[in-house]
Motif scaffolding. Structure first.
Motif, mmCIF file in Angstrom:
data_model
loop_
_atom_site.group_PDB
_atom_site.id
_atom_site.type_symbol
_atom_site.label_atom_id
_atom_site.label_comp_id
_atom_site.label_asym_id
_atom_site.label_seq_id
_atom_site.Cartn_x
_atom_site.Cartn_y
_atom_site.Cartn_z
ATOM 1 N N SER A 199 -5.085 -9.563 -29.428
ATOM 2 C CA SER A 199 -5.042 -9.449 -27.793
ATOM 3 C C SER A 199 -5.012 -10.455 -26.937
ATOM 4 C CB SER A 199 -5.705 -8.162 -27.557
ATOM 5 O OG SER A 199 -5.760 -7.363 -28.492
ATOM 6 N N ASP A 248 -6.704 -3.503 -24.046
ATOM 7 C CA ASP A 248 -6.665 -2.912 -25.875
ATOM 8 C C ASP A 248 -8.909 -2.424 -26.156
ATOM 9 O OD1 ASP A 248 -4.000 -3.430 -26.695
ATOM 10 O OD2 ASP A 248 -4.648 -4.859 -27.213
ATOM 11 N N MET A 292 1.741 -9.775 -31.154
ATOM 12 C CA MET A 292 1.351 -9.011 -31.979
ATOM 13 C C MET A 292 1.982 -8.913 -33.436
ATOM 14 S SD MET A 292 -1.659 -8.792 -30.036
ATOM 15 C CE MET A 292 -2.484 -7.058 -30.594
ATOM 16 N N THR A 332 -7.976 -2.645 -32.800
ATOM 17 C CA THR A 332 -7.066 -3.532 -32.461
ATOM 18 C C THR A 332 -7.650 -5.045 -32.705
ATOM 19 O OG1 THR A 332 -5.452 -2.430 -30.656
ATOM 20 C CG2 THR A 332 -5.495 -4.727 -30.431
ATOM 21 N N PHE A 390 -4.634 -7.979 -21.322
ATOM 22 C CA PHE A 390 -4.543 -7.312 -22.375
ATOM 23 C C PHE A 390 -5.461 -6.754 -23.540
ATOM 24 C CE2 PHE A 390 0.193 -8.584 -21.143
ATOM 25 C CZ PHE A 390 0.739 -6.744 -21.917
#
Length: 302
Positions: free
Chosen positions: A17, A94, A293, A12, A90
């Motif tokens: 993020s 991630d 996202m 990611t 986050f």
């Protein structure tokens, strides 16, 4: 181009993020602040052996004395702090998730719990403890005094607290915050990831989930999180109060005194407003994050 399932991606984008988590935290913080205010006041207002005040009574009294704005006392600080917290959370999750995925790019339930634990610990150190100690718990607690000690403004109030108590005061309660945030994130991300994978695998393989389903899964994750971690939240709130230095020698002393003086059910005091908040919080934050996202993935993957 159709949106891809991010769970199937090898990695990611960290910038995505951070940006999506920050936006999700800001939206969630503003939407749920009156509930958080009510929960914190309930935990502070109850004396040993007494029944906690009714959340509706707290709301009624606050509005009568200060108007609707009273329910948003310290809101600017929380929105800013919540945006920072969610961005760190986050981004960290991630990162840990990418590290813990197997060779097929999948994340098992136990590994998701571990990734959530790491994210919560990171969030506690870099964002949650200073934000909550200065801008939420102390300012809400101080505002209830007949003659408040600190200015009500975000910057002026924060600077006054730092001058008065120093960095040690800002990081008072770090241990219970780390315990709570680690447990919160482990339970919330673990539950959310498990439910999301189940729903996606059974009905929408390889496809992103609609916002309504994401909201429902996030809300269920919030319910589980409340009852699993409420004792840590109560201890954290007590340790960050203005009287913590006089009342407790440390985290475990605080836990012992709550148990001996108020009973085991005191650890779940304020659960009702926190339940309402985390149900909404879980639904809002995961929905905004996932939608953001997906938008970023589509925009930059043309």
């Amino acid at each position: 181009m159709a949106s891809k399932d991010r769970n199937a991606l090898a990695k990611t984008n960290p910038a995505f993020s951070l940006a999506s988590g920050t936006l999700a935290g800001a939206v969630e913080g503003f939407a749920t602040y009156p509930i958080e205010y009510t929960k914190t006041v309930s935990q502070f207002a109850t004396k040993a052996g007494a029944k906690p005040p009714n959340p509706l009574v707290i709301v009624k009294d606050t509005v009568a004395q200060h108007g609707i704005r009273g329910l948003y006392s310290g809101c600017g600080a929380l929105v800013a702090g919540n945006a920072l917290k969610a961005g760190v959370r986050f981004l960290s999750y991630d990162h840990f998730k990418s590290m813990l995925k197997d060779n097929d790019g999948k994340l098992s339930g136990p590994r998701s719990l571990l990734a959530g634990l790491g994210a919560g610990m990171t969030e506690a150190v870099f964002a949650v403890t200073p934000s909550e100690t200065i801008n939420r718990t102390k300012l809400i607690d101080d505002a209830k005094r007949v003659a408040p000690k600190y200015p009500r403004g975000l910057v002026s109030g924060s600077m006054a607290i730092i001058r008065d108590e120093g960095l040690h005061g800002v990081y008072r309660g770090l241990v219970p915050v780390m315990l709570r945030q680690g447990a919160n994130s482990a339970v919330r991300f673990g539950t959310y990831s498990t439910l999301r994978n189940f729903v996606q695998g059974s009905s929408r393989p390889g496809q992103p989930l609609p916002g309504g389903i994401t909201f429902g899964i996030g809300a269920l994750a919030g319910i589980v999180t409340v009852y699993a971690t409420m004792p840590l939240d109560v201890v954290k709130t007590r340790m960050q109060s203005l009287e913590a230095r006089q009342n407790y020698t440390g985290t475990f002393d605080c836990m012992r005194k709550i148990l001996s003086n108020e009973g085991v059910f005191a650890f779940w005091r304020g659960a009702t407003p926190r339940l309402a908040r985390l149900m909404l919080s879980g639904g809002i934050v995961f929905t905004v994050y996932e939608q953001s996202m997906d938008l970023l993935d589509r925009f930059f993957d043309k």
